[in-house]
Design a protein around this motif. Structure first.
Motif, PDB file in Angstrom:
ATOM      1  N   ASP A 101      -8.823  10.275   0.224  1.00 35.67           N
ATOM      2  CA  ASP A 101      -7.862  10.466   1.051  1.00 35.67           C
ATOM      3  C   ASP A 101      -7.720   9.329   2.127  1.00 35.67           C
ATOM      4  N   TYR A 102      -6.359   9.565   2.681  1.00 41.08           N
ATOM      5  CA  TYR A 102      -5.744   8.063   3.454  1.00 41.08           C
ATOM      6  C   TYR A 102      -6.972   7.580   4.415  1.00 41.08           C
ATOM      7  N   HIS A 161       9.928  -5.712  -8.968  1.00 40.56           N
ATOM      8  CA  HIS A 161       9.858  -6.622  -7.670  1.00 40.56           C
ATOM      9  C   HIS A 161       8.475  -7.341  -7.746  1.00 40.56           C
ATOM     10  N   LYS A 162       7.865  -7.080  -8.862  1.00 40.97           N
ATOM     11  CA  LYS A 162       6.423  -7.806  -9.317  1.00 40.97           C
ATOM     12  C   LYS A 162       5.487  -7.778  -8.113  1.00 40.97           C
ATOM     13  N   VAL A 163       5.294  -6.762  -7.353  1.00 41.51           N
ATOM     14  CA  VAL A 163       4.201  -6.773  -6.104  1.00 41.51           C
ATOM     15  C   VAL A 163       3.065  -6.113  -6.925  1.00 41.51           C
ATOM     16  N   GLN A 164       2.301  -6.600  -5.869  1.00 45.64           N
ATOM     17  CA  GLN A 164       0.642  -5.845  -5.969  1.00 45.64           C
ATOM     18  C   GLN A 164       0.684  -4.732  -5.404  1.00 45.64           C
ATOM     19  N   VAL A 165       0.386  -3.416  -5.893  1.00 43.67           N
ATOM     20  CA  VAL A 165       0.432  -2.301  -5.390  1.00 43.67           C
ATOM     21  C   VAL A 165      -0.840  -1.396  -5.301  1.00 43.67           C
ATOM     22  N   THR A 166      -1.282  -1.034  -4.323  1.00 38.21           N
ATOM     23  CA  THR A 166      -2.553   0.030  -4.398  1.00 38.21           C
ATOM     24  C   THR A 166      -1.844   1.253  -3.940  1.00 38.21           C
ATOM     25  N   ALA A 167      -2.048   1.953  -4.973  1.00 37.50           N
ATOM     26  CA  ALA A 167      -1.303   3.522  -5.235  1.00 37.50           C
ATOM     27  C   ALA A 167      -2.586   4.551  -4.686  1.00 37.50           C
ATOM     28  N   VAL A 168      -2.333   5.294  -3.784  1.00 36.68           N
ATOM     29  CA  VAL A 168      -3.360   6.167  -3.095  1.00 36.68           C
ATOM     30  C   VAL A 168      -2.756   7.558  -3.025  1.00 36.68           C
ATOM     31  N   LEU A 223       0.922  -1.252   0.015  1.00 36.59           N
ATOM     32  CA  LEU A 223       0.115   0.101   0.112  1.00 36.59           C
ATOM     33  C   LEU A 223       1.053   1.094  -0.007  1.00 36.59           C
ATOM     34  N   ASP A 224       0.718   2.215  -1.043  1.00 37.69           N
ATOM     35  CA  ASP A 224       1.579   3.227  -1.264  1.00 37.69           C
ATOM     36  C   ASP A 224       0.850   4.392  -1.030  1.00 37.69           C
ATOM     37  N   ILE A 225       0.776   4.835   0.219  1.00 32.71           N
ATOM     38  CA  ILE A 225      -0.199   6.202   0.594  1.00 32.71           C
ATOM     39  C   ILE A 225       0.739   7.466   0.216  1.00 32.71           C
ATOM     40  N   GLY A 226      -0.008   8.307  -0.532  1.00 27.65           N
ATOM     41  CA  GLY A 226       0.578   9.545  -1.215  1.00 27.65           C
ATOM     42  C   GLY A 226       1.606   8.941  -2.233  1.00 27.65           C
TER      43      GLY A 226
END
Length: 431
Positions: A260-261, A224-231, A207-210
């Protein structure tokens, strides 16, 4: 006619006398006024007051904000090296104990009288168009959205021009002194270090916040073949990241959310990152923010906070930064942030200072701004370009002189039995 009858002090001399009284010491820089008169040290940068309007603005708004307003509008300018000019001012403030103007009734009356004699009296000049104008309760969701938009939605074209190809708008990690080591190299080194500290592996959930313009999101997904949720709260940033996700074929790995976070639901993430976003959270809201970080990450999951710090007596960015760059921002001493993370139930395992790295990072951005000045001014206007010149020069100096810091803080959510699931040493981070 005698010399005493024909020689009159110029505007610069009168203003210097007023300034020295207000500051409590002699001016450390040379002053040139609109009538051509000059006074002060012969060497070094020259501060130029181009019009009476500059003086009127300083009378209505003495101190940092009035000076910044006059600078960004071009009413005050600096001939020579702006960095050296600000460095000289800060050094004089420390060594001679100069202070911000404190105008009592007598000083105010004297200053007003001088302004009348110089033809500079009049109503308060309006704030420059580039100054933020926020409404609503402090750190309400609507106000936070407006504060983020003021800075980050300036235009994606502007940031593409300023930043390198990674579009990383945060402190780089300068692992080499070689001339061919570029700002983009420093950003990629930082992104790889973050991924290693977070122990990212293929299939892990980040989870990438900001998320900014997606530098870490895209790097983690691609490398790195990561599953990312970008906020992000910025619509411009979200649009850019989505474009890049499509262009790079990462649709199965990256989800971009514009919110918003405080509205993030779910949890169980293997890792959470927040790169230079915590400064925007606010002082009263920060305990809830750290509680959210704890809630969102799984047991033995890691949280990396890269965040700027400042002394307890100056928690904001200063009058200029808060008016033009990052409204409502709040920074605190590093130790207080560490304490807040641990109070939320996270265990801090590593703190790494990047202060000197930020000097180099911001200096590189400033170099780009100056080298491509006409393009920046054509894109956003001369006033906004001057805002950024002052911002970048002042920011680099603040880190150089240790008035600000920036750190990577790695923490983990231990299991109920106290296990952090971490290696005994951080050797792999730097191998």
């Amino acid at each position: 006619m005698s010399t005493s009858q024909t020689t009159r002090p110029g505007v610069a001399h009168r203003l210097a006398a007023l300034a020295e009284t207000a500051l409590g010491g002699p001016l450390p820089l040379r002053l040139r006024a609109w009538d051509g008169s000059e006074t002060g040290p012969a060497e070094g940068p020259v501060v130029v007051l181009r019009s009476r309007r500059a003086l009127r603005r300083l009378l209505w708004q003495p101190g940092e904000l009035g000076l910044a307003q006059a600078y960004v509008t071009g009413e005050i300018d600096v001939v020579g090296d702006l960095t050296q000019g600000l460095r000289t001012m800060w050094a004089a403030a420390r060594e001679r104990r100069l202070h911000a103007p404190r105008l009592g009734l007598a000083e105010l009356a004297r200053a007003t009288g001088s302004a009348v004699l110089l033809g500079a009296a009049g109503p308060r000049p309006p704030a420059p168009a580039s100054q933020a104008r926020l409404r609503g309760g402090l750190h309400s969701k609507a106000r936070d959205r407006a504060a983020i938009s003021h800075h980050y939605d300036l235009s994606n074209d502007f940031y593409r021009l300023l930043l390198d190809e990674t579009m990383a708008y945060s402190c780089g990690y300068w692992t080499s002194e070689e001339a061919d080591f570029t700002p983009a190299d420093a950003q990629r080194a930082k992104l790889e270090l973050v991924c290693r500290k977070l122990a990212l592996r293929p299939g892990a959930r980040l989870l990438d916040i900001g998320c900014g313009w997606g530098s870490l999101t895209l790097y983690a997904a691609e490398r790195h073949k990561v599953q990312v949720t970008a906020v992000t709260l910025s619509r411009e940033q979200a649009a850019h990241v989505r474009e890049q996700v499509t262009e790079r074929g990462l649709e199965n790995l990256v989800e971009v959310v514009c919110q918003d976070y405080r509205d993030i639901t779910g949890g169980g993430y293997d890792a959470v990152s927040t790169i230079e976003m915590g400064e925007h959270v606010g002082d009263a809201e920060y305990p809830a923010f750290t509680a959210a970080l704890h809630r969102l990450v799984r047991p033995q999951g890691r949280v990396l906070v890269q965040q700027m710090s400042r002394g307890a007596k100056a928690p904001g960015g200063g009058a200029f930064i808060e008016a033009y760059i990052a409204p409502d921002m709040h920074m605190r001493p590093l130790g207080e942030t560490v304490a807040l993370l641990e109070e939320a139930g996270l265990e801090v395992r590593s703190v790494e200072s990047l202060r000197e790295h930020y000097v180099r990072t911001i200096t590189a951005w400033h170099r780009t701004l100056e080298e491509r000045w006409d393009e920046f001014a054509g894109l956003v206007g001369e006033e906004t370009a001057r805002v950024w010149r002052l911002y970048l020069v002042g920011g680099a100096l603040a880190f150089e002189e240790r008035r600000m810091g920036v750190d990577q803080i790695l923490s983990v959510r231990p299991t109920s039995g106290g296990s952090a699931g971490m290696a005994a040493t951080p050797h792999d981070w730097y191998a």
